[in-house]
Design an enzyme around this catalytic site. Structure first.
Site, PDB file in Angstrom:
ATOM      1  N   MET A   1      28.643  15.435  42.584  1.00  0.00           N
ATOM      2  CA  MET A   1      29.493  15.737  41.434  1.00  0.00           C
ATOM      3  C   MET A   1      28.710  16.462  40.347  1.00  0.00           C
ATOM      4  O   MET A   1      29.227  17.370  39.689  1.00  0.00           O
ATOM      5  CB  MET A   1      30.124  14.454  40.890  1.00  0.00           C
ATOM      6  CG  MET A   1      31.165  14.687  39.837  1.00  0.00           C
ATOM      7  SD  MET A   1      32.467  15.787  40.441  1.00  0.00           S
ATOM      8  CE  MET A   1      33.777  14.623  40.747  1.00  0.00           C
TER       9      MET A   1
ATOM     10  N   GLN B   1      11.179 -15.432  30.151  1.00  0.00           N
ATOM     11  CA  GLN B   1      12.507 -15.016  30.624  1.00  0.00           C
ATOM     12  C   GLN B   1      13.621 -15.273  29.608  1.00  0.00           C
ATOM     13  O   GLN B   1      14.746 -15.598  29.975  1.00  0.00           O
ATOM     14  CB  GLN B   1      12.846 -15.675  31.970  1.00  0.00           C
ATOM     15  CG  GLN B   1      11.896 -15.182  33.062  1.00  0.00           C
ATOM     16  CD  GLN B   1      12.359 -15.482  34.459  1.00  0.00           C
ATOM     17  OE1 GLN B   1      12.999 -16.503  34.699  1.00  0.00           O
ATOM     18  NE2 GLN B   1      12.033 -14.602  35.390  1.00  0.00           N
TER      19      GLN B   1
ATOM     20  N   LYS C   1      19.222 -24.273  29.295  1.00  0.00           N
ATOM     21  CA  LYS C   1      18.884 -25.237  30.350  1.00  0.00           C
ATOM     22  C   LYS C   1      19.084 -26.693  29.898  1.00  0.00           C
ATOM     23  O   LYS C   1      19.585 -27.517  30.659  1.00  0.00           O
ATOM     24  CB  LYS C   1      17.428 -25.008  30.766  1.00  0.00           C
ATOM     25  CG  LYS C   1      17.071 -25.677  32.061  1.00  0.00           C
ATOM     26  CD  LYS C   1      15.809 -25.109  32.666  1.00  0.00           C
ATOM     27  CE  LYS C   1      15.326 -26.081  33.743  1.00  0.00           C
ATOM     28  NZ  LYS C   1      15.077 -25.460  35.006  1.00  0.00           N
TER      29      LYS C   1
ATOM     30  N   GLU D   1      21.548  -8.842  40.748  1.00  0.00           N
ATOM     31  CA  GLU D   1      22.573  -9.384  39.844  1.00  0.00           C
ATOM     32  C   GLU D   1      23.679  -8.384  39.528  1.00  0.00           C
ATOM     33  O   GLU D   1      24.826  -8.774  39.289  1.00  0.00           O
ATOM     34  CB  GLU D   1      21.941  -9.886  38.551  1.00  0.00           C
ATOM     35  CG  GLU D   1      21.132 -11.173  38.693  1.00  0.00           C
ATOM     36  CD  GLU D   1      19.688 -10.917  39.089  1.00  0.00           C
ATOM     37  OE1 GLU D   1      19.352  -9.748  39.385  1.00  0.00           O
ATOM     38  OE2 GLU D   1      18.904 -11.886  39.105  1.00  0.00           O
TER      39      GLU D   1
HETATM   40  C1  LIG Z   1      24.551   4.624  37.520  1.00  0.00           C
HETATM   41  C2  LIG Z   1      24.927   6.060  37.379  1.00  0.00           C
HETATM   42  N1  LIG Z   1      23.988   7.001  37.199  1.00  0.00           N
HETATM   43  C3  LIG Z   1      24.321   8.295  37.077  1.00  0.00           C
HETATM   44  C4  LIG Z   1      25.634   8.684  37.118  1.00  0.00           C
HETATM   45  C5  LIG Z   1      26.022  10.153  36.944  1.00  0.00           C
HETATM   46  N2  LIG Z   1      26.687  10.654  38.147  1.00  0.00           N
HETATM   47  C6  LIG Z   1      28.037  10.752  38.269  1.00  0.00           C
HETATM   48  S1  LIG Z   1      28.521  11.294  39.730  1.00  0.00           S
HETATM   49  C7  LIG Z   1      26.960  11.489  40.254  1.00  0.00           C
HETATM   50  C8  LIG Z   1      26.650  12.012  41.622  1.00  0.00           C
HETATM   51  C9  LIG Z   1      26.938  11.016  42.665  1.00  0.00           C
HETATM   52  O1  LIG Z   1      26.345  11.447  43.855  1.00  0.00           O
HETATM   53  P1  LIG Z   1      26.725  10.807  45.237  1.00  0.00           P
HETATM   54  O2  LIG Z   1      26.760   9.337  45.130  1.00  0.00           O
HETATM   55  O3  LIG Z   1      25.850  11.380  46.289  1.00  0.00           O
HETATM   56  O4  LIG Z   1      28.239  11.233  45.431  1.00  0.00           O
HETATM   57  P2  LIG Z   1      28.938  12.642  45.600  1.00  0.00           P
HETATM   58  O5  LIG Z   1      29.290  13.122  44.228  1.00  0.00           O
HETATM   59  O6  LIG Z   1      27.964  13.554  46.301  1.00  0.00           O
HETATM   60  O7  LIG Z   1      30.138  12.315  46.415  1.00  0.00           O
HETATM   61  C10 LIG Z   1      26.060  11.105  39.268  1.00  0.00           C
HETATM   62  C11 LIG Z   1      24.589  11.180  39.402  1.00  0.00           C
HETATM   63  C12 LIG Z   1      26.593   7.669  37.278  1.00  0.00           C
HETATM   64  N3  LIG Z   1      27.889   7.915  37.300  1.00  0.00           N
HETATM   65  N4  LIG Z   1      26.223   6.375  37.439  1.00  0.00           N
END
Ligand SMILES: Cc1ncc(C[n+]2csc(CCOP(=O)(O)OP(=O)(O)O)c2C)c(N)n1
Length: 561
Positions: A475, A112, A161, A49
């Protein structure tokens, strides 16, 4: 005519011009889904979803129409919440239809049952629990009206529903009457005259454009304003594409990962004209220091966003496009040439900043992620619709793919939702079946909604996924490298699926590049192969996004490499 609630929903969706719906059924939506397939509307069955909402969101962002999704009660509804919050933060018009247990069971811990109206109150523009079938037509019409008008946003309609099954007399095309909801479209002319006066007297003006310009369809008017007055333009992440990124007046993105020239200009301008922006903390850095020499003009349709984060000298409440049109007309009477002549030193300074620190990286033995994005830009001639996941991949895309037109860049700006990009790409591809749609992803984010490859395959939506695979949650690792003594706590993604085989498992095509000399060939093959494709680029593991402004610092204090 006498219709059931579910039939009424179909009638209103047709009246509202809905042609595509993203959804996932359950016991509480059987009546609705049973009726959807009897219409001409296309229903896209996603695999989660959250993806239904992101897909509707991607569809809305590229098409400018209201996105629609249908989810079931309980877990279906809660799974949708991240998508709803994502759309809310970025002001995207959505109508989310939720199935709900029958009214007599509400509050009884029924199977649900969840109070989705309560849960989504803080992350919807408005939401409704429909009490009876008689209320349904009015509520649905209001939902569309609220979603698309004023500052757009997601509106949730929770339909029990028995309301879906109940029968009532239906009158088509009912008018919406909402006494207490009257967005201000028409700006105050006196306020805009003040803006013109400030433009006239300013020696160092800067335009700061945001997503509101795109939402109001005001990009052409913005371009006219900037070019006629020769005021440089910087954009927020959400504003990219509001002004052509390759125009000499474009300074690119401002903020935490903004360009040197944009951030320095904001520090030294004497007039900052913010249009459809939120002055988000990722943009302003330390707010006391943001544009500290400038008078700030803030043009926005949402009065509550004005003065929320920064002091404003001239507030203008109104539709961005209308405001820009009026400004352009008022400026026709002014001596623009004299104005431009006075500002020559400012333009020279901006040009020096432009030359001083360009976005740069060194392509050495390993594939640099920036190189992949640059090549993607080159091979697609800057014309693809690009979605992103969240993280470094998102920032490199914002920096190295120069967006020249509105609604070409689809990204989760406000909430920063990992897992957004692939379903959003699916929605964008539904809106523009013939466009090239590419999701630039991180290896972490893509795994959050990778199951949507199945949706892309089922509906023959040829989205391309470019994974900048650094085997890290990049990041977060970057912050750990810079501010936590390189303690890479919980950010290593050493165990990952073989993305080529995973693509194949879904019936799609996969490619992999491990050396810089393979990048172009893989991109070419991937982009030319029909149908959904995953391209896995094994990039330099510890590359960082620069410039970077440490959180809470003034945005003129950038780490440059
Ligand atoms: C749902 C969610 N969980 C955690 C985060 C925190 N967060 C921001 S950037 C990041 C790293 C993302 O890693 P990746 O997708 O491998 O991308 P990269 O930064 O290596 O390009 C995280 C964990 C987020 N933004 N969204």
């Amino acid at each position: 005519m006498k219709l059931t609630g579910a039939q009424i929903l179909m009638e209103v969706l047709k009246e509202e011009g809905v042609d595509s719906i993203f959804g996932f059924p359950g016991g509480a939506t059987i009546d609705i889904h049973d009726n959807v397939v009897k219409t001409d509307m296309h229903h896209y069955l996603v695999r989660h979803e959250q993806a239904a909402v992101h897909a509707a969101d991607g569809y809305a962002r590229v098409s400018g129409k209201v996105g629609v999704c249908i989810v079931t009660s309980g877990p279906g509804a809660t799974n949708a919440v991240t998508g709803i919050a994502t759309a809310y933060m970025d002001s995207i018009p959505l109508v989310i239809i939720c199935g709900q247990v029958p009214t007599h069971l509400i509050g009884n811990d029924a199977f649900q049952e969840v109070d989705i109206v309560g849960i989504t109150r803080p992350c919807t523009k408005h939401n409704y629990l429909v009490p009876s079938v008689e209320d349904l037509p009015r509520i649905l019409k209001e939902a569309f009206h609220i979603a698309r008008s004023g500052r757009p946003g997601p509106v949730l309609v929770d339909i029990p529903k028995n309301v879906q099954q109940g029968v009532t007399n239906y009158k088509p095309n009912q008018k919406v009457r909402l006494k207490s909801y009257n967005p201000t479209y028409k700006p105050n002319a006196k306020q805009l005259q003040k803006v013109v006066d400030l433009i006239k007297s300013s020696k160092r003006p800067l335009i700061f454009a945001g997503g509101g310009v795109l939402l109001s369809k005001g990009a052409d008017e913005l371009t006219r304003l900037a070019r006629s007055t020769e005021i440089p333009v910087t954009m927020s992440l959400m504003g990219l594409g509001a002004f052509p990124g390759t125009d000499p007046l474009s300074l690119g993105m401002i903020g935490m990962h903004g360009t040197y020239r944009a951030n320095m200009s904001s520090g030294e301008c004497d007039l900052l004209i913010g249009i459809g922006v939120r002055f988000d903390d990722r943009v302003t850095g330390k707010t006391d220091c943001f544009a500290s020499q400038a008078k700030i003009v803030h043009i926005d349709i949402d009065p509550t966003s004005i003065r929320k984060n920064v002091p404003v000298s001239v507030p203008v409440v109104g539709d961005c496009k209308s405001c820009l049109e009026i400004l352009n007309t008022l400026l026709e009477d002014e001596d623009l040439e004299a104005m431009k002549a006075r500002r020559r030193p400012w333009m020279e300074k901006v040009e020096t900043w432009k030359q001083q620190y360009k976005l740069a990286y060194a392509q050495e033995d390993e594939i640099k992620p920036q190189f992949v994005v640059e090549k993607l830009y080159e091979l697609t001639h800057g014309e693809a619709i690009i979605t992103t996941e969240v993280g470094q991949n998102q920032m490199w895309t914002a920096q190295y793919y120069h967006f020249d037109r509105p609604r070409q860049f689809v990204t989760s700006g406000g909430l920063g939702t990992m897992g957004f990009g692939l379903p959003a790409a699916i929605g964008a591809q539904v809106a523009f079946p013939d466009a090239l749609v590419v999701d630039v992803a991180g290896d972490g984010s893509i795994q959050m909604n990778i199951q949507e490859m199945a949706t892309a395959m089922q509906y023959k939506l040829p989205v391309k996924v470019v994974i900048l695979n650094n085997c890290y949650l990049g990041m977060v690792r970057q912050w750990q490298e810079l501010f936590y003594d390189k303690r890479y706590a919980c950010t290593g993604l050493e165990h990952a699926p073989d993305f080529v085989k995973l693509a194949e498992a879904y019936g799609a095509v996969g490619f992999k590049a491990t050396r810089p000399d393979e990048v172009e060939a893989v991109l070419r093959q991937g982009l030319e192969t029909p149908g959904p494709v995953i391209m896995d680029f094994r990039v330099s593991r510890e590359e960082c996004v620069y410039p970077m402004v440490p959180a809470g610092a003034p945005i003129t204090e950038m780490l440059l490499v």
